[in-house]
Design an enzyme around this catalytic site. Structure first.
Site, mmCIF file in Angstrom:
data_model
loop_
_atom_site.group_PDB
_atom_site.id
_atom_site.type_symbol
_atom_site.label_atom_id
_atom_site.label_comp_id
_atom_site.label_asym_id
_atom_site.label_seq_id
_atom_site.Cartn_x
_atom_site.Cartn_y
_atom_site.Cartn_z
ATOM 1 N N SER A 1 0.809 -1.215 0.000
ATOM 2 C CA SER A 1 0.000 0.000 0.000
ATOM 3 C C SER A 1 0.848 1.274 0.000
ATOM 4 O O SER A 1 0.451 2.263 -0.650
ATOM 5 C CB SER A 1 -0.977 -0.010 1.180
ATOM 6 O OG SER A 1 -0.329 -0.319 2.397
ATOM 7 N N GLY B 1 1.263 1.513 15.417
ATOM 8 C CA GLY B 1 0.295 1.971 14.437
ATOM 9 C C GLY B 1 -1.027 2.421 15.025
ATOM 10 O O GLY B 1 -1.715 3.270 14.439
ATOM 11 N N ASP C 1 -4.630 -1.341 8.653
ATOM 12 C CA ASP C 1 -4.397 -2.671 8.081
ATOM 13 C C ASP C 1 -3.439 -3.464 8.972
ATOM 14 O O ASP C 1 -2.305 -3.732 8.592
ATOM 15 C CB ASP C 1 -3.819 -2.486 6.659
ATOM 16 C CG ASP C 1 -3.451 -3.794 5.999
ATOM 17 O OD1 ASP C 1 -4.050 -4.824 6.345
ATOM 18 O OD2 ASP C 1 -2.550 -3.782 5.141
#
Length: 281
Positions: free
Chosen positions: A99, A143, A163
């Site tokens: 990504s 994250g 994700d």
């Protein structure tokens, strides 16, 4: 953490995730005003399908390899496939973009790319792969803190991809928490959460919690390659998207049946609906 995405690069779940991400980026780029792309669990950004890790599983052979070289690909896959083609100029299929690389290539000079990766080795590789692009910033940290740390952004428009590796039992809950935080801090942000389709009961709770997230509207898109109630392995994957840009819903209604047809392994299928519909007025 022992999850390494290189083992799974280019599989059916990646195809769904990255095809949808490419459409989100392209639709956001239709407006001249800049936007920021944020990636909470970015990985290394670029994967060698001929490498040891991808070779051990061969998952990409049942994913991107099934589409590569077809002459009937929908135009909605053009941007996604263009990124892959740029990495494989000899027309073969060896390198696959994560990504971050898709975002780097489909954003414009006025946009920013803000990436986060917790795994120390992957973080170093990500920095190496993104080196030389002044629009890209790589953070090495947790994250789950990204939404609180970086939103709202100065650009007034943002796309956040959540994700995680889904190694821990509470990660679906933490996805909902991150979505709620992102929307609370920047209500107009586009937030996409990728998730695996494995445990139907766990997913039912996930959907119920998402409906309480506070998102103004929330679109659910799912693709499976095995029956969704198969207890063994990864049956498919999904994305829930808060504040999806127009006309993403119509695009996915065209794209998902194509992907289900060509990526099915035992029995393919798809679903597209609203977990939270936009309130009138």
């Amino acid at each position: 953490m022992n999850y390494r995405h290189a083992f799974h690069a280019g599989n059916h779940a990646d195809v769904l995730k990255h095809a949808v991400l490419s459409r989100l980026l392209s639709l956001m780029a239709r407006k001249d005003k800049p936007f920021a792309y944020l990636d909470s669990h970015a990985g290394v950004g670029l994967y060698d399908l001929a490498g040891e890790q991808a070779g051990k599983t061969g998952e990409w052979l049942q994913g991107i390899a099934r589409l590569w070289g077809r002459d009937d690909l929908p135009a909605l896959l053009d941007d996604y496939c263009a990124v892959i083609a740029a990495l494989n100029p000899d027309t073969g299929l060896r390198y696959y973009p994560g990504s971050p690389e898709i975002a780097r290539r489909l954003t414009r000079d006025q946009d920013r790319v803000l990436l986060n990766e917790k795994h120390p080795e992957d973080g170093r590789l990500l920095k190496d792969n993104m080196a030389g692009d002044p629009r890209v910033t790589v953070h090495l940290g947790e994250g789950w803190h990204l939404a609180k740390a970086l939103l709202p952004v100065a650009e007034k428009r943002a796309l956040l991809l959540i994700d995680p590796p889904f190694e821990q039992a509470d990660e679906l809950e933490r996805c909902v928490e991150s979505l709620s935080t992102a929307i609370a801090r920047m209500r107009q942000a586009v937030v996409a959460i990728w998730y695996p389709i494995k445990d139907a009961r766990q997913l039912k709770r996930f959907y119920q919690e998402l409906q309480k997230s506070g998102a103004p509207k929330l679109l659910r898109a799912e693709l499976w390659v095995h029956p969704s109630d198969n207890p063994a392995g990864l049956n498919g994957s999904g994305l829930v998207i808060a504040n999806p840009p127009w006309p993403l819903e119509d695009e996915l209604r065209e794209l998902l049946p194509y992907l289900a047809r060509h990526l099915a392994q035992s029995q393919g299928g798809w679903r597209l609906d609203w977990l939270i519909e936009e309130k009138a007025g």
